[in-house]
Design a protein around this motif. Sequence first.
Motif, short mmCIF file in Angstrom:
data_model
loop_
_atom_site.label_atom_id
_atom_site.label_comp_id
_atom_site.label_asym_id
_atom_site.label_seq_id
_atom_site.Cartn_x
_atom_site.Cartn_y
_atom_site.Cartn_z
N CYS A 1 0.85 -1.20 0.00
CA CYS A 1 0.00 0.00 0.00
C CYS A 1 0.88 1.25 0.00
N LEU B 1 -7.12 -3.27 4.77
CA LEU B 1 -6.72 -4.33 3.83
C LEU B 1 -6.40 -5.55 4.66
N ASN C 1 -6.01 -10.13 4.91
CA ASN C 1 -6.08 -11.52 4.46
C ASN C 1 -6.08 -12.38 5.72
N ARG D 1 -13.23 2.36 3.49
CA ARG D 1 -13.31 1.27 2.51
C ARG D 1 -12.42 0.10 2.91
N ALA E 1 -10.88 -3.98 1.65
CA ALA E 1 -10.71 -5.11 0.73
C ALA E 1 -10.21 -6.27 1.58
N GLU F 1 -19.44 -3.46 -2.76
CA GLU F 1 -19.27 -2.98 -4.13
C GLU F 1 -18.82 -4.08 -5.09
N ILE G 1 -12.18 -11.98 -2.90
CA ILE G 1 -11.89 -10.67 -2.31
C ILE G 1 -13.21 -9.91 -2.20
N MET H 1 -14.93 -6.31 -1.46
CA MET H 1 -14.60 -4.87 -1.46
C MET H 1 -15.85 -4.10 -1.06
N THR I 1 -17.67 -0.50 1.26
CA THR I 1 -17.59 0.81 1.91
C THR I 1 -18.61 0.85 3.03
N TRP J 1 -12.72 -3.36 -13.24
CA TRP J 1 -13.10 -2.73 -11.97
C TRP J 1 -13.03 -1.21 -12.09
N ARG K 1 -16.06 1.39 -11.66
CA ARG K 1 -15.99 2.47 -10.66
C ARG K 1 -16.14 3.84 -11.31
#
Length: 271
Positions: A15, A82, A84, A126, A128, A157, A177, A179, A181, A223, A227
């Motif tokens: 990131c 973010l 995992n 947001r 992910a 989303e 994944i 994603m 908000t 994507w 968006r």
Amino acid sequence: VYDPTCGSGGLLLNCALQLKDDDKEYRTLKLYGQEINLITSSIARMNMFMHGIEEFDIFRGDTLANPGFIEYDELKKFNVILANPPFKGSLDETNTNPDVLGLVKTKKTELLFVAHILRALKLGGRAAVIVPDGVLFGSSKAHQQLRQELIENNQLEGIVSLPSGVFKPYAGVSTAILMFTKVGSTERVWFYDLQADGYSLDDKRNELKGEGSNDLPDAIAKWKQYRALVEANAPAKEIKKTFGDKTQKAFLVDAKDIADNKFDLSINRYK
């Protein structure tokens, strides 16, 4: 930016590297992570130092039992998360932070981590998150409750379905994944059926070349296209014209259809 299961800091580090060329964003960036393992959390700190990242806070501890970032007796709220998280696990209720249990009552860590992330997002923040497929279609009350929360009290989303083998040799489970908000409610969900990530899906994970060996660039392009339509307030008709064909890799599903299917979010239900 926060990662509640940061491991050696890979997501946080990438990131920061992604934003390095954007001086304004990079100057205001602060990274937060929590990791249960002593050695791994030390490696995460070392990773930050070695890449010249100064604004970070890596906390060692069990995120679900003792979240490391508390403000005014509540979970700290983040702009971006973010994560995992572990694909499976079980945690006794007595060892789980009650703030998370208030959202979903379960012992399954894969559900509890998503609940923690929802709690830790700022309004408008947001996330992910990579989850095992079971989170998307599990039939227990807790599974359905969590998916209903994502649809009705957040904007879910996008869902990128990943092939089983992406995390080999460590895990062969199919994943996706999510994603989303933290704002409003969901009108429709964008799905992408990613079947190849540029590497063989066996334990060797050899790099592959040639057509059809890597869907990731197409997934990112589609994507961004979706968006851009949403952010330009394009009419629903135009968005559906672009992504209405469910035989394609990228397609849309109305939230009502998802609700009618017990909030099932598995791609094969709609493709």
